[in-house]
Design an enzyme around this catalytic site. Structure first.
Site, PDB file in Angstrom:
ATOM      1  N   PHE A 178       0.786  -1.234   0.000  1.00 16.26           N
ATOM      2  CA  PHE A 178       0.000   0.000   0.000  1.00 16.26           C
ATOM      3  C   PHE A 178       0.817   1.283   0.000  1.00 16.26           C
ATOM      4  O   PHE A 178       0.317   2.350  -0.320  1.00 16.26           O
ATOM      5  CB  PHE A 178      -0.999   0.013   1.167  1.00 16.26           C
ATOM      6  CG  PHE A 178      -2.313   0.629   0.772  1.00 16.26           C
ATOM      7  CD1 PHE A 178      -3.418  -0.165   0.545  1.00 16.26           C
ATOM      8  CD2 PHE A 178      -2.421   1.990   0.560  1.00 16.26           C
ATOM      9  CE1 PHE A 178      -4.611   0.395   0.124  1.00 16.26           C
ATOM     10  CE2 PHE A 178      -3.613   2.559   0.143  1.00 16.26           C
ATOM     11  CZ  PHE A 178      -4.718   1.758  -0.074  1.00 16.26           C
ATOM     12  N   GLY A 179       2.098   1.197   0.399  1.00 18.81           N
ATOM     13  CA  GLY A 179       2.893   2.425   0.354  1.00 18.81           C
ATOM     14  C   GLY A 179       2.920   3.046  -1.032  1.00 18.81           C
ATOM     15  O   GLY A 179       2.981   4.280  -1.171  1.00 18.81           O
ATOM     16  N   ASP A 180       2.867   2.223  -2.053  1.00 15.66           N
ATOM     17  CA  ASP A 180       3.015   2.721  -3.421  1.00 15.66           C
ATOM     18  C   ASP A 180       1.896   3.659  -3.875  1.00 15.66           C
ATOM     19  O   ASP A 180       2.174   4.760  -4.339  1.00 15.66           O
ATOM     20  CB  ASP A 180       3.156   1.557  -4.393  1.00 15.66           C
ATOM     21  CG  ASP A 180       4.535   0.920  -4.324  1.00 15.66           C
ATOM     22  OD1 ASP A 180       5.529   1.652  -4.346  1.00 15.66           O
ATOM     23  OD2 ASP A 180       4.615  -0.317  -4.244  1.00 15.66           O
ATOM     24  N   PRO A 181       0.620   3.238  -3.780  1.00 16.99           N
ATOM     25  CA  PRO A 181      -0.404   4.177  -4.230  1.00 16.99           C
ATOM     26  C   PRO A 181      -0.469   5.445  -3.379  1.00 16.99           C
ATOM     27  O   PRO A 181      -0.836   6.516  -3.882  1.00 16.99           O
ATOM     28  CB  PRO A 181      -1.708   3.379  -4.142  1.00 16.99           C
ATOM     29  CG  PRO A 181      -1.409   2.228  -3.246  1.00 16.99           C
ATOM     30  CD  PRO A 181       0.044   1.931  -3.414  1.00 16.99           C
ATOM     31  N   GLY A 184       2.283   7.516  -4.790  1.00 14.71           N
ATOM     32  CA  GLY A 184       1.963   7.884  -6.172  1.00 14.71           C
ATOM     33  C   GLY A 184       0.947   9.011  -6.238  1.00 14.71           C
ATOM     34  O   GLY A 184       1.127   9.984  -6.973  1.00 14.71           O
TER      35      GLY A 184
END
Lengths: 419, 401
Positions: A178-181, A184
């Protein structure tokens, strides 16, 4: 103008999810995103193994163009290849920088500078460039050379520390990285703010975006809360500090569940009526929210008994009719078949030349005048070399052919044979 | 704006949001220099004021950590939108705003005559952003949802938790924060369009759709293979070494990346068996997950999370650890980067706040304390809109402000 960001050009060096998610949101809004890869260094999402990444598990003749992970995140972007270690490849990229508004990258700190594409280099090529640099820990500080992915940001950023089953100490990761979205979407917002700033002042800007800091930003209340009380939140499973009962309750069918959150005594009363047990509303074990919290286990058992033989969507409709918050736990299949998502057009049929037509998640929000749209499927490796180098950089066909024969550009990853 | 330095300096935002999703979008706007006027109901204000944690566990509407964090740098006015005078004031504010952002249920503003169509009549180029659980259209439009229901309908819950146990919500408010982020992107995209064309519009953000569009490959997997992305607990994608593991003093993220660095794990844990080529790639680690865990757990149990994290990172491994808010506040890395800013609030006192998701020398974060309820009534109504002090008294007596 039919797209909000039609006149914005973004040169995108990012990989995997955080950076590509940022440019996906902007491409959905109409920005011209040019993704830079090379036949030696392509986005690893193209060749990830397993996890249902290939249509029917078939590699086909060009598996690197068939990846579900990649093809979900790169719709409406253009794809080029350029070998940066070759002077002609470097020249192509430098020329693209000079005609771009934004550069996005999520390499480790310092990697762009080592390629001769640090902020000062980019600014020489395009003085008012907006740069979003997204290393895991930012471009400064003692951890600047550390590496991390979205999964680890969930842990370091504080999300995992409060996530788990009731009464257990063990953390449970989210079902995605979940860190990615989070990083982003923060980057997409920051880029747009920076473009508005540039429009107002004429100045470009360097945005040092630490994915760690981005993640901490979504648990900010707990950072303050810890200073106030010296305590950190503990695992509550599917319960809530206020609403009771709240939980996930098993329904008819395999791995089938419905969530229910009761927000008031009146709602509890109506739920008892609906369950055909009006006497429960007067039961002292459950009258008042404090009692319901104390006897939550017993409540759960009663509600489970009622939902067990029902369809989760029907439970939702029945509860919503009396004003109680409820929703089924949707699997991917459940999302595809959900009438609300269907009416809102969440999924769009995207016909990719290497896979054929498949439904893919579309634009994440609606706009009345400039509705975002999927303009074309994710680019095959180097698919837009001819367009970008020919049309945008005015290279002739023979010049492009020479770049191809020298291995500066190409459409087949090294070591993967003929496509 | 007087200071003029923030990325969004000069932008006028009329903020009708409460709880988390909308306030996070406008928090980011305010911290980037926008002028954000938050409209709160006179009886109690933003419900987030009534959600903890609080100092010494003593509930107080000016001391809620949730409210304080999400509302830094905004101006608060109180308006009773159910009164005609209140609606009139809102219409005047909307005439002058670049952006209006709201997260009421979709039926609320139309019933008050304050929906996009009504307000755009007198300010056609306004960007009007609505955030709601299910969006402004569709059969579930008016359905109620709490966070748990959003994780359920958004698809994240089905894939979070252990395979043989109930699916889990997320405890952090990721659904609402994320929808707030999307609202910022949609709003600023619309603003960019307006700068180019002079045309305003209505942006419709659904929290459920934020989640359904952040499911990594779960939807493409179903499309491609007809199979549901499964729930795999802490074995991400069924792999070993892709999740949190217990260690001596907590939980450490054993994260097998980058793939070619895997042999360094054997070096870190001083155990040559871990260098077995069967564990070299993801498929191999998934196939031998139990055996692999058995080799790692004894070493992990003897070492602390911080030590494991830093040693692994020095070997080029992307390890992490499960950090608490207290851990995060203590990190030198974030101190050196000035990630926290001290903010003095008249009721809650001095606390360290996370600044924001980027650093830019040319545009530092503007973090001012969250407003007291109605703190800026006079400034906004008298100084900006030109009401007299007597008018303000009358409006108070009529329970409009």
């Amino acid at each position: 103008m039919s797209s909000a960001l039609e006149n914005v050009r973004i040169l995108d060096f990012s990989r995997i999810w955080a950076g590509p998610h940022a440019t996906k949101l902007l491409a959905d809004m109409g920005a011209e995103v040019i993704k830079v890869e090379s036949t030696r260094a392509w986005d690893p999402h193209r060749t990830i193994v397993g996890s249902g990444n290939l249509p029917d598990g078939e590699r086909g003749s060009d598996p690197w163009n068939r990846s579900g992970w990649f093809n979900t995140l790169h719709m409406s972007k253009r794809g080029v290849t350029a070998e940066l270690s070759h002077p002609d490849g470097k020249a192509l990229i430098e020329e693209l920088v000079s005609i771009s508004d934004v550069v996005v990258e999520n390499f480790r700190a310092g990697a762009m500078a080592r390629r001769g594409l640090g902020y000062e280099d980019l600014r020489r090529l395009r003085p008012d460039i907006v740069v979003a640099s997204m290393p895991a820990f930012g471009n400064s500080g003692p951890w600047r050379d550390f590496i991390q992915y979205g999964i680890g940001q969930e842990q370091l950023g504080g999300i995992a520390s409060m996530n788990g089953y009731l009464g257990e100490a063990a953390p449970v990761k989210s079902g995605v990285n979940f860190g990615d979205p989070i990083s982003g979407a923060h980057a997409a917002g920051a880029i747009l703010a920076a473009l508005l700033y540039r429009r107002r002042t004429g100045r470009g800007i360097f945005l040092d975006m630490s994915q760690l800091e981005s993640t901490v930003g979504v648990v900010g209340e707990h950072i303050l809360g810890f200073q106030m009380s010296g305590r950190a939140p503990e695992n509550v499973g599917n319960r809530n500090a206020v609403y009771a009962p709240q939980g996930a309750y098993r329904c008819r069918g395999d791995d089938s569940w419905v969530t229910i959150a009761v927000g008031s005594d009146l709602q509890w009363h109506d739920l008892c009526e609906l369950m055909g047990s009006p006497q429960l509303a007067d039961d002292s074990r459950f009258s008042g929210v404090l009692a319901r919290h104390r006897n939550h286990d017993g409540l759960d058992e009663i509600i489970r008994g009622w939902t067990r033989d029902q369809d989760p969507r029907e439970v939702m409709h029945a509860l919503q009719a009396i004003g109680v918050a409820s929703a089924p736990v949707l699997s991917s299949e459940g999302i595809f078949s959900d009438p609300h998502y269907q009416e809102r057009g969440l999924l769009e049929l995207v016909d990719h030349p290497s896979t054929g037509p498949y439904l893919m998640p579309g634009v994440a929000w609606k706009m009345s005048m400039t509705p975002g749209e999927i303009r074309w499927p994710a680019p095959r490796l180097g698919e837009h070399n001819d367009f970008v180098y020919g049309e945008l950089l005015a290279r002739t066909e023979s010049e492009i052919a020479a770049l191809r024969s020298q291995g500066v550009i190409g459409t087949v990853p090294d070591g993967m044979g003929e496509g | 704006m007087a200071d003029g330095h923030g990325l969004l300096a000069g932008l006028k935002v009329l903020d009708l949001t409460h709880y988390v999703a909308g306030p996070y979008a406008t928090r980011l706007m305010a911290a980037m220099g926008a002028d954000v006027v938050k409209v709160e109901r006179p009886d109690g204000g933003d419900p987030a004021r009534h959600i903890g944690p609080y100092p010494d566990d003593e509930p107080h509407p000016e001391k809620s950590a949730l409210f304080l964090y999400l509302n830094t740098g905004k101006k608060s006015i109180t308006l009773n939108l159910k009164s005609e005078a209140g609606r009139g004031i809102l219409q005047r504010l909307a005439r002058d705003a670049d952006i209006l952002i709201e997260n009421f249920r979709p039926s609320v503003l139309p019933a008050l005559g304050l929906d996009y169509a009504s307000l755009a009549a007198s300010n056609p180029d306004i960007v009007f952003t609505s955030i709601s659980n299910f969006g402004q259209t569709g059969p579930y439009r008016d359905y109620a949802a709490r966070e748990i229901n959003l994780y359920a309908i958004g698809g994240l819950m089905y894939i979070t938790g252990d395979a043989d146990r109930e699916p889990l919500q997320m405890a952090a408010r990721l659904a609402q924060y994320g929808a707030g982020q999307n609202a910022l992107v949609g709003t600023l995209s619309a603003l960019w369009h307006r700068e180019n064309t002079g045309e305003g519009q209505h942006v419709d953000v659904a929290i459920s759709e934020y989640l359904a569009t952040t499911l990594e490959n779960a939807l493409s997997m179903y499309s491609y293979t007809g199979a549901n992305f499964p729930r795999t607990g802490n074995r991400g994608y069924g792999r070993a070494a892709w999740g949190p593991y217990p260690c001596k003093d907590g939980y450490v993220g054993v994260i097998a990346g980058p793939d070619h660095r895997w042999p360094a794990v054997a070096e870190l844990m001083e155990n040559a068996s871990l260098a077995d080529p069967r564990f070299d790639d993801r498929a191999g680690r998934a196939a031998h997950a139990e055996e692999l865990d058995g080799l790692m757990l004894p070493w992990l149990a003897e070492h602390g999370k911080r030590e494991i994290f830093e040693q692994a990172q020095h070997l080029g491994l992307a390890f992490a650890y499960v950090a608490s808010p207290g851990d995060i506040l203590g990190w030198e890395h974030l101190r050196v980067r000035d990630f926290f800013a001290e903010v003095e609030h008249p009721a809650a006192g001095r606390l360290e706040y996370p600044t924001g998701p980027f650093k830019a020398d040319a545009a530092p974060w503007k973090l001012e304390p969250a407003p007291l309820l109605g703190q800026h009534n006079r400034e906004v109504l008298v100084e900006r809109l030109g009401y007299s002090t007597d008018d303000l008294v009358r409006l108070r007596e009529m329970d409009v402000v």
